[in-house]
Scaffold this motif. Structure first.
Motif, PDB file in Angstrom:
ATOM      1  N   GLY A  80       4.840   5.054   3.808  1.00 51.20           N
ATOM      2  CA  GLY A  80       5.260   4.089   4.810  1.00 51.20           C
ATOM      3  C   GLY A  80       6.181   3.005   4.312  1.00 51.20           C
ATOM      4  N   GLU A 130       2.550  -0.795   7.022  1.00 52.08           N
ATOM      5  CA  GLU A 130       1.206  -0.822   6.439  1.00 52.08           C
ATOM      6  C   GLU A 130       0.169  -1.239   7.476  1.00 52.08           C
ATOM      7  N   ARG A 159      -0.485   1.744   9.607  1.00 52.79           N
ATOM      8  CA  ARG A 159      -1.309   2.744   8.936  1.00 52.79           C
ATOM      9  C   ARG A 159      -2.783   2.373   8.974  1.00 52.79           C
ATOM     10  N   GLU A 204      -5.680   4.465  11.042  1.00 47.64           N
ATOM     11  CA  GLU A 204      -6.791   5.053  10.287  1.00 47.64           C
ATOM     12  C   GLU A 204      -8.134   4.541  10.805  1.00 47.64           C
ATOM     13  N   LEU A 253       5.563   8.714   9.849  1.00 45.96           N
ATOM     14  CA  LEU A 253       4.375   8.788   8.991  1.00 45.96           C
ATOM     15  C   LEU A 253       3.552   9.985   9.443  1.00 45.96           C
ATOM     16  N   LEU A 289      -0.597  11.043   9.365  1.00 42.74           N
ATOM     17  CA  LEU A 289      -1.676  10.333  10.033  1.00 42.74           C
ATOM     18  C   LEU A 289      -2.035  10.986  11.368  1.00 42.74           C
TER      19      LEU A 289
END
Length: 235
Positions: A12, A24, A27, A31, A107, A110
């Protein structure tokens, strides 16, 4: 600008036109969302699009209340859809000029709650956040208890776009600010529209839309001067 599909960047970092801190943040949010219970997945995925219905219901409630309010209030309510459309068009224009790829594609490692939009449906700024913010701030100009609720719904709409995985945080922040700024100018055209509302209220054909003539006029209250009590002489 991105003019072709990009190769996924797992860490990322170094994504063109995307701050590393935003990547970030995205992400970590995705998650955490992926690790949440399935019931939350379903709720957020449905709610992120259902926000438009909620804001529309608030608009109807604000309109109904404005029918018995002053012409300026009705003018502000009637301009909410116009302000929202202008904000959307500006957001869509910015998307085409900026052409930022969706994070769920960049990304690619993910798992996201929502399916990633097709290529060409750009990420910056978020249309959902723009429209929600414009509608909420415009409704706030109409006053009442709906103002705080509308802002809360708009904030949820913006945040949910990151949670479901289709936008970076900076996409929704930019979209929210764009929508809010556009809606801040609403009082200017509302003042110009208010006299038209006053005239329209005298016409039966549109009275159902803008309210009855004389609605919102404060009743005249006359205060009577208190009379002085006469003292009777004692016997």
């Amino acid at each position: 600008m991105t003019n072709a599909p990009v190769e996924p960047i797992p860490d990322g970092t170094g994504i063109p036109d995307v701050p590393d801190v935003s990547a970030e943040w995205y992400r970590r949010t995705v998650e955490s969302a992926a690790a949440s219970p399935e019931a939350i997945h379903v709720f957020v995925e449905v709610a992120t699009d259902a926000v438009a219905v909620v804001l529309a219901a608030m608009l109807v409630a604000a309109w109904w209340r404005a029918r018995t309010g002053p012409p300026l209030l009705m003018a502000r309510v009637l301009l909410v859809p116009a302000v929202t459309v202008v904000a959307y068009l500006l957001s869509e224009t910015a998307k085409e000029l900026w052409q930022e790829e969706r994070p769920c594609r960049t990304l690619g490692d993910l798992a996201t709650i929502a399916a990633c939009p097709e290529y060409g449906d750009w990420s910056f700024p978020s249309n959902h956040a723009t429209v929600a913010a414009a509608a909420a701030v415009a409704l706030a100009w109409a006053g009442g208890r709906l103002a705080f609720l509308a802002i809360g719904v708009a904030l949820f709409a913006a945040a949910s776009r990151v949670v479901v995985g289709v936008h970076y945080p900076h996409d929704v922040i930019a979209g929210f600010l764009l929508g809010a700024v556009v809606a801040l100018v609403l009082p200017v055209p509302a003042r110009l529209l208010a006299p038209v509302i006053t005239q329209a209220r005298n016409r039966a054909a549109v009275g159902w839309l803008v309210g009855d003539a004389g609605a919102g006029d404060a009743p005249t209250v006359r205060l009577r001067r208190p009379t002085r009590l006469r003292r009777h002489p004692r016997n």
